[in-house]
Design a protein around this motif. Sequence first.
Motif, PDB file in Angstrom:
ATOM      1  N   PHE A   1       0.832  -1.197   0.000  1.00  0.00           N
ATOM      2  CA  PHE A   1       0.000   0.000   0.000  1.00  0.00           C
ATOM      3  C   PHE A   1       0.872   1.253   0.000  1.00  0.00           C
ATOM      4  N   PHE A   2       0.565   2.171  -0.883  1.00  0.00           N
ATOM      5  CA  PHE A   2       1.223   3.473  -0.936  1.00  0.00           C
ATOM      6  C   PHE A   2       0.182   4.513  -0.520  1.00  0.00           C
ATOM      7  N   GLU A   3       0.479   5.286   0.519  1.00  0.00           N
ATOM      8  CA  GLU A   3      -0.494   6.254   1.018  1.00  0.00           C
ATOM      9  C   GLU A   3      -0.372   7.573   0.273  1.00  0.00           C
ATOM     10  N   LEU A   4      -1.503   8.063  -0.211  1.00  0.00           N
ATOM     11  CA  LEU A   4      -1.540   9.305  -0.972  1.00  0.00           C
ATOM     12  C   LEU A   4      -2.598  10.222  -0.380  1.00  0.00           C
ATOM     13  N   ASN A   5      -2.154  11.302   0.257  1.00  0.00           N
ATOM     14  CA  ASN A   5      -3.073  12.301   0.799  1.00  0.00           C
ATOM     15  C   ASN A   5      -2.449  13.680   0.637  1.00  0.00           C
ATOM     16  N   LYS A   6      -3.055  14.683   1.247  1.00  0.00           N
ATOM     17  CA  LYS A   6      -2.576  16.054   1.047  1.00  0.00           C
ATOM     18  C   LYS A   6      -1.178  16.288   1.618  1.00  0.00           C
ATOM     19  N   HIS A   7      -0.699  15.363   2.448  1.00  0.00           N
ATOM     20  CA  HIS A   7       0.631  15.515   3.040  1.00  0.00           C
ATOM     21  C   HIS A   7       1.726  14.795   2.241  1.00  0.00           C
ATOM     22  N   THR A   8       1.346  14.019   1.241  1.00  0.00           N
ATOM     23  CA  THR A   8       2.314  13.247   0.460  1.00  0.00           C
ATOM     24  C   THR A   8       3.110  14.174  -0.451  1.00  0.00           C
ATOM     25  N   SER A   9       4.421  14.011  -0.468  1.00  0.00           N
ATOM     26  CA  SER A   9       5.269  14.872  -1.302  1.00  0.00           C
ATOM     27  C   SER A   9       5.196  14.443  -2.767  1.00  0.00           C
ATOM     28  N   PRO A  10       5.336  15.379  -3.698  1.00  0.00           N
ATOM     29  CA  PRO A  10       5.327  15.054  -5.126  1.00  0.00           C
ATOM     30  C   PRO A  10       6.385  14.024  -5.502  1.00  0.00           C
ATOM     31  N   ASN A  11       7.540  14.057  -4.830  1.00  0.00           N
ATOM     32  CA  ASN A  11       8.602  13.090  -5.132  1.00  0.00           C
ATOM     33  C   ASN A  11       8.166  11.669  -4.795  1.00  0.00           C
ATOM     34  N   ASP A  12       7.452  11.513  -3.687  1.00  0.00           N
ATOM     35  CA  ASP A  12       6.951  10.186  -3.312  1.00  0.00           C
ATOM     36  C   ASP A  12       5.918   9.692  -4.319  1.00  0.00           C
ATOM     37  N   ILE A  13       5.020  10.581  -4.723  1.00  0.00           N
ATOM     38  CA  ILE A  13       3.958  10.201  -5.654  1.00  0.00           C
ATOM     39  C   ILE A  13       4.543   9.665  -6.950  1.00  0.00           C
ATOM     40  N   ALA A  14       5.585  10.302  -7.440  1.00  0.00           N
ATOM     41  CA  ALA A  14       6.199   9.893  -8.710  1.00  0.00           C
ATOM     42  C   ALA A  14       6.685   8.453  -8.659  1.00  0.00           C
TER      43      ALA A  14
END
Length: 234
Positions: free
Chosen positions: A61-74
């Motif tokens: 599971f990868f957590e994606l919310n308003k606190h997630t950094s753009p680098n992590d999302i990529a």
Amino acid sequence: METALYLLPVTLGDTPHAKVLPQYNIEIIKEIRHFIVEDIRSARRFLRQADPQFDIDGSTFFELNKHTSPNDIAGYLAPLTQGKPMGVISEAGCPAVADPGADVVAIAQRKGLKVVPLVGPSSIILSVMASGFNGQSFAFHGYLPIKPDERARKIKQLEQRVYAEEQTQLFIETPYRNGKMIEDIIKNCRPQTKLCIAANLTCPDEFVRTRTVKDWRGKVPDLSKIPCIFLLYK
């Protein structure tokens, strides 16, 4: 199974899955082991409810919310680029609609990766359907400003668009502030403007009612802890 980023809708509340989610969705879920989710705990609960035999411990599971950094999302889409199907799960309703999942979908589109939206409940669409308002032209604005003067100004702007463009205007509020939102709408809108309040959509205690602002006065139920969406039209 085709390699793609599958957008997996969830229920809007404590609604039986079979009532709002096709069996096809469940079959897709069974084949996925990599998920991008708004909240890991609620996503795991949803997967167990969808398939009691689902291998939670064997999933990533990868957590994606308003606190997630753009680098992590990529980096979240790495399994997809390696040929593994992935799923996106929101807290409620359809992912990537008024939801941080839109960020990862945008990256997938830029990379030319296949994105597959699955059928499920959307409070935006359901409320427009039930309101009796214009379904040809409508706009969803998410949360309105919190400061009283800014909120009042925004409500009046949206009402002006109703009359100038004949466009249905939709917005939401944090449940514990629903009462104040309704008070502000009644205070700042014209008496003849129509307000639809849609609450707990698809749930057993679903409430959808359209009245003029004038007719709502003194007839507003207690919606202080219930997910609501508000619609304005003429």
